[in-house]
Scaffold this active site. Structure first.
Site, PDB file in Angstrom:
ATOM      1  N   GLY A 144       0.761  -1.157   0.026  1.00 22.03           N
ATOM      2  CA  GLY A 144      -0.211   0.063   0.128  1.00 22.03           C
ATOM      3  C   GLY A 144       0.881   1.166  -0.231  1.00 22.03           C
ATOM      4  N   ASN A 196       6.915   0.726  -0.446  1.00 26.58           N
ATOM      5  CA  ASN A 196       5.593  -0.061  -0.935  1.00 26.58           C
ATOM      6  C   ASN A 196       6.193  -0.892  -1.843  1.00 26.58           C
ATOM      7  OD1 ASN A 196       5.483   0.505  -3.954  1.00 26.58           O
ATOM      8  ND2 ASN A 196       5.136   2.541  -3.582  1.00 26.58           N
ATOM      9  N   ASP A 197       5.449  -2.238  -1.970  1.00 26.18           N
ATOM     10  CA  ASP A 197       5.645  -3.373  -2.598  1.00 26.18           C
ATOM     11  C   ASP A 197       6.066  -3.161  -3.939  1.00 26.18           C
ATOM     12  OD1 ASP A 197       3.217  -2.826  -3.506  1.00 26.18           O
ATOM     13  OD2 ASP A 197       2.284  -4.870  -2.949  1.00 26.18           O
ATOM     14  N   CYS A 249     -12.360   2.315 -15.848  1.00 26.88           N
ATOM     15  CA  CYS A 249     -11.590   1.911 -14.787  1.00 26.88           C
ATOM     16  C   CYS A 249     -11.922   2.018 -13.397  1.00 26.88           C
ATOM     17  CB  CYS A 249     -10.133   2.256 -15.100  1.00 26.88           C
ATOM     18  SG  CYS A 249      -8.768   1.517 -13.948  1.00 26.88           S
TER      19      CYS A 249
HETATM   20 ZN   LIG Z   1      -7.344   3.244 -13.974  1.00 26.24          ZN
END
Ligand SMILES: [Zn+2]
Length: 347
Positions: A91, A130-131, A193
């Protein structure tokens, strides 16, 4: 003298991993020590003193995640104090301050000063990222990006995330928002999206969106997708990216059409990134990248046709698999140790 160890932590959405390894063993494996050496994940696995992975229980919170991770780490450390701690977090984080901003999956992570908490618990400095950035760093130092000075790591699974390495350093961008390649728009008139825009790479190429697209096509064309329907046992909710690639491999045209559209969108996004930044290599990881050679060919062809002829586009599979963020955590800790010893020398 007690052995100096590094503690590496990976807070995933649902699974957490802790690992301990000796600093000395890591130096022996460092690319600068043995240039040109090929390191496979299996071989690098021997580096670890101990690694443990546990699933977060249902209904977990920041508090329970932290307790689980601290307990795992304490067990692995068995009383020794780590020289440094590296952390990958699933995150957004403020990596300068070592503070987690929030988790999209687990409640209670808002503004948690993770580096300070780790200092209090283990008495060692910690670096948090973050990852996606951590995975990029892991692949850069230990995996498919070794020897490159610049790369974009892209993970294609539940979402599409990425991390940059530029001139050998993570590039997090102003405000830490670099690497949102999943929300590169490749078709402004495309479908909506989750980010609110239309036609993002993630909207076409991520596992859940491809599964949703397949379901919609199956509903609209009852005469198509027989293989995919059979694989799902008639329950369309069971369809996921793995099932799509299985069906496509067996000749299901509907399944392949969805995968192909995703691969083309991803390749187009990569081609745009290549034109803009011209990195040495693109490294792709995550479950969707296991969709077979046809998927890879499509990604490469779309990237090639989007990038200018003079722009090199080298696209390769990730080598560290699910453990890339953990390896990135090792690299973060390794940097702390290096900086620490430089500071000591200056004193
Ligand atoms: Zn998007």
């Amino acid at each position: 003298m007690e052995p100096r160890v590094i503690l590496a932590l990976d807070f995933g959405g649902t699974k957490h991993t802790a690992g301990v390894l000796e600093v000395r063993a890591l130096w022996n494996y460092s690319p600068s020590a043995q240039p040109g050496e090929e390191i496979t994940p299996g071989v690098t696995g021997e580096l670890w003193t101990a690694v443990r992975r546990e699933f977060a229980p249902p209904g977990s919170s920041a508090q329970t995640d932290l307790r689980l991770m601290f307990d795992m780490a304490s067990d692995l450390l068995a009383g020794s104090r780590p020289a440094a701690i590296g952390v990958s977090f699933g995150g957004p984080v403020d990596s300068q301050q070592g503070v987690v901003r929030l988790s999209h999956h687990v409640p209670g992570w808002e503004n948690i000063p993770l580096a300070s908490l780790l200092w209090e618990e283990f008495g060692a400095p910690a670096r948090v990222d973050n990852d996606a950035n951590a995975a990029a760093l892991g692949e850069y130092r230990f995996g498919a990006g070794r020897g490159c000075s610049s790369l974009l790591y892209i993970t294609v699974s539940t979402g599409v995330g990425s991390g940059w390495i530029l001139d050998g350093e993570p590039w997090r961008g102003h405000g830490g928002m670099a690497g949102e390649s999943g929300h590169t728009v490749v078709d402004p008139s495309g479908p909506l999206c989750l980010c609110g825009k239309h036609g993002c790479v993630e909207r076409f190429a991520s596992g859940p969106y491809m599964a949703a697209d397949a379901r919609e096509l199956l509903a609209r064309h009852p005469e198509q997708g027989a293989l995919l329907r059979a694989l799902a046992g008639g329950d369309l909710e069971k369809i996921d990216a793995r099932m799509l690639s299985q069906a496509a491999e067996q000749g299901d045209e509907l399944a392949w059409s969805v995968l192909e559209r995703g691969a083309r969108a991803l390749g187009t996004g990569i081609g745009n990134a290549a034109n803009l930044v011209n990195p040495q290599r693109f490294i792709l990881g995550g479950g969707v990248t296991k969709s077979g050679p046809r998927w890879w060919e499509t990604v490469r062809a779309a990237a090639r046709s989007t990038a200018l002829p003079e722009v090199e586009v080298d696209i390769v599979p990730a080598r560290l698999g699910d453990h890339a963020p953990l390896w990135g955590a090792v690299a973060l800790a390794q940097d702390l140790v290096t900086q620490g010893s430089q500071t000591e020398r200056r004193i």
